[in-house]
Write a protein that holds these residues in place. Structure first.
Motif, PDB file in Angstrom:
ATOM      1  N   ASN A 160       1.421 -24.599  -5.757  1.00  9.46           N
ATOM      2  CA  ASN A 160       2.156 -23.325  -5.760  1.00  9.46           C
ATOM      3  C   ASN A 160       1.536 -22.408  -4.709  1.00  9.46           C
ATOM      4  N   ILE A 161       2.054 -22.518  -3.486  1.00 12.63           N
ATOM      5  CA  ILE A 161       1.502 -21.788  -2.340  1.00 12.63           C
ATOM      6  C   ILE A 161       2.594 -20.916  -1.727  1.00 12.63           C
ATOM      7  N   SER A 162       2.230 -19.674  -1.434  1.00 12.56           N
ATOM      8  CA  SER A 162       3.149 -18.737  -0.786  1.00 12.56           C
ATOM      9  C   SER A 162       2.550 -18.290   0.540  1.00 12.56           C
ATOM     10  N   ILE A 163       3.410 -17.958   1.498  1.00 11.09           N
ATOM     11  CA  ILE A 163       2.897 -17.310   2.697  1.00 11.09           C
ATOM     12  C   ILE A 163       3.667 -16.024   2.966  1.00 11.09           C
ATOM     13  N   ASP A 164       2.922 -15.024   3.444  1.00 10.45           N
ATOM     14  CA  ASP A 164       3.487 -13.724   3.824  1.00 10.45           C
ATOM     15  C   ASP A 164       3.717 -13.697   5.327  1.00 10.45           C
ATOM     16  N   LEU A 165       4.862 -13.149   5.727  1.00  8.72           N
ATOM     17  CA  LEU A 165       5.183 -12.944   7.134  1.00  8.72           C
ATOM     18  C   LEU A 165       5.508 -11.469   7.353  1.00  8.72           C
ATOM     19  N   ILE A 166       5.327 -10.999   8.561  1.00  9.24           N
ATOM     20  CA  ILE A 166       5.746  -9.638   8.934  1.00  9.24           C
ATOM     21  C   ILE A 166       6.648  -9.750  10.164  1.00  9.24           C
ATOM     22  N   TYR A 167       7.762  -8.997  10.142  1.00 14.56           N
ATOM     23  CA  TYR A 167       8.630  -8.959  11.319  1.00 14.56           C
ATOM     24  C   TYR A 167       8.772  -7.519  11.809  1.00 14.56           C
ATOM     25  N   SER A 168       9.417  -7.370  12.945  1.00 18.15           N
ATOM     26  CA  SER A 168       9.495  -6.085  13.648  1.00 18.15           C
ATOM     27  C   SER A 168       8.109  -5.646  14.124  1.00 18.15           C
ATOM     28  N   LEU A 169       7.334  -6.641  14.561  1.00 17.77           N
ATOM     29  CA  LEU A 169       6.001  -6.371  15.101  1.00 17.77           C
ATOM     30  C   LEU A 169       6.093  -5.878  16.545  1.00 17.77           C
ATOM     31  N   PRO A 170       5.075  -5.194  17.034  1.00 15.64           N
ATOM     32  CA  PRO A 170       5.098  -4.748  18.435  1.00 15.64           C
ATOM     33  C   PRO A 170       5.357  -5.925  19.374  1.00 15.64           C
ATOM     34  N   ARG A 171       6.349  -5.732  20.247  1.00 14.05           N
ATOM     35  CA  ARG A 171       6.727  -6.714  21.284  1.00 14.05           C
ATOM     36  C   ARG A 171       7.311  -8.009  20.715  1.00 14.05           C
TER      37      ARG A 171
END
Length: 385
Positions: A160-171
């Motif tokens: 049971n593994i999750s990963i976090d992502l972030i979008y709308s990052l600089p450039r």
């Protein structure tokens, strides 16, 4: 107010904060300090004492979430001490037990400590698979570390593994985000979270933005990335169950659902927030201010706020509407003794007319368009009671 009228409020969850980091990311505004030179062992003793004195032994917790900071910046011995405190002081058995982790932090020794103490869910802060973007946001891991960390965790027995992502990052471009999503989904994990970047005060990014030195994607580009997110997850058969969260059936985060269902939970550790018996509270953030009251036999609470019934009803809406299934009319009636229409009828009607809410006999939920304009919908329920 968090149980049917006349029922008993049972607290089923605990959040535990580990404020130590080996490196501070440019976007992070959580309570954290550099690990080096900090009284880590003393902090863990204080944390165990807070668990002992704050959490009722008569409760039975269903979820524990250890976040930060970076919990896995602790060494294997310190992780063992922390987990021993948790299993000793918290009434928990066979529930969802999550640790946040940074790719590259989890050695085999640390993984085995977590596994041996019953941790059964890992959440990796991946953010991006583009090494240049990772460097630009202050992350110290590289994309190759993600593959190694996931593989090592699976070898030890974590599924049971999750990963976090972030979008709308600089450039960041839409093409880049699509590439990151594809690489993330090719790992075939059961859970994914993806959040748009929010530039918070007291962060490196905030200071850069004030100086005009932060180049961010436009609002249209951000919306396009969110659309890419929803469509790509759907294509891979990963169900959206909350505005920013996606899972295979049965792997939704039980702990985070506690927040979105507006239920109560313990907050433990420096700077942690909790919600118990209708009172939202927060702990002291600075380590010394957190540890001093505990050493004197007191709780490290800096602030308490008794939530009014009107505030509870507002929270029920703007938290519950984050879920794709939305807010249950029956649950609202049971919690507050009033129908949802009698309290929020005009707001619901207006948002439904605009195509941002869908309403049926049992539930009120955001439409797909509403998910893009969630904050506007949530705002419509504030200050109307």
């Amino acid at each position: 107010m968090n149980a049917p009228k006349g029922g008993i409020i049972l607290v089923k969850s605990a959040y535990i904060h580990i404020p130590f980091c080996e490196h501070i990311c440019h976007y992070c505004d959580f309570n954290k300090v550099f690990l080096e030179g900090q009284p880590v062992n003393e902090y863990l003793i204080s944390l165990g004492q807070e668990m002992k004195h704050r959490v009722s032994a008569s409760e039975k917790l269903d979820t524990i979430f250890v976040g930060g900071g970076t919990p896995t910046s602790l060494d294997a011995s310190q992780l063992d001490t922390l987990c021993e405190s948790i299993t000793t002081h918290l009434p928990f058995e066979n529930g969802e037990f999550t640790f946040e982790a940074n790719p590259g932090d989890l050695t085999q020794d640390k993984l085995r400590v977590l596994k041996d103490h019953g941790v059964n869910r890992l959440s990796f802060g991946v953010q991006s698979f583009n090494d240049d973007l990772l460097k630009g946001i202050g992350r110290t891991h590289k994309s190759k570390d993600v593959y190694t960390s996931v593989e090592n965790a699976q070898k030890v027995g974590f599924s049971n593994i999750s990963i976090d992502l972030i979008y709308s990052l600089p450039r960041q471009t839409e093409e880049d985000f699509q590439d990151t999503l594809t690489k993330a989904l090719d790992l075939d994990l059961p859970h994914y979270s993806a959040y748009s970047l929010i530039v918070e005060p007291k962060t490196v990014f905030y200071n850069l933005m004030r100086k005009g030195k932060l180049s961010l994607p436009s609002q249209d580009q951000e919306a396009a990335m969110y659309e890419i997110l929803i469509e790509t997850m759907e294509k891979y058969g990963i169900n959206q169950y909350e505005i920013s969260n996606f899972a295979k059936p049965g792997f939704e985060s039980k702990h985070n659902l506690v927040y979105w269902d507006n239920n109560e939970y313990y907050g433990l550790g420096a700077g942690a927030h909790g919600y118990i018996n209708g009172v939202r509270y927060s702990n002291y953030g600075p380590l010394k201010k957190y540890m001093d009251p505990i050493s004197e036999g007191s709780l490290p609470t800096i602030q308490e706020h008794g939530v009014t019934k009107a505030e509870m009803m507002e929270e029920e809406m703007f938290l519950g509407l984050r879920k794709v299934e939305g807010v249950s009319k029956t649950t609202f009636q049971q919690k507050f003794g009033s129908s949802i229409e009698s309290v929020f009828g005009p707001s619901i009607e207006e948002m439904e007319k605009r195509g941002l809410l869908s309403v049926n006999e049992e539930r009120i939920a955001l439409t797909k368009q509403g998910r893009f304009l969630g904050n506007e919908v949530f705002q419509s329920f504030l200050g109307v009671i």
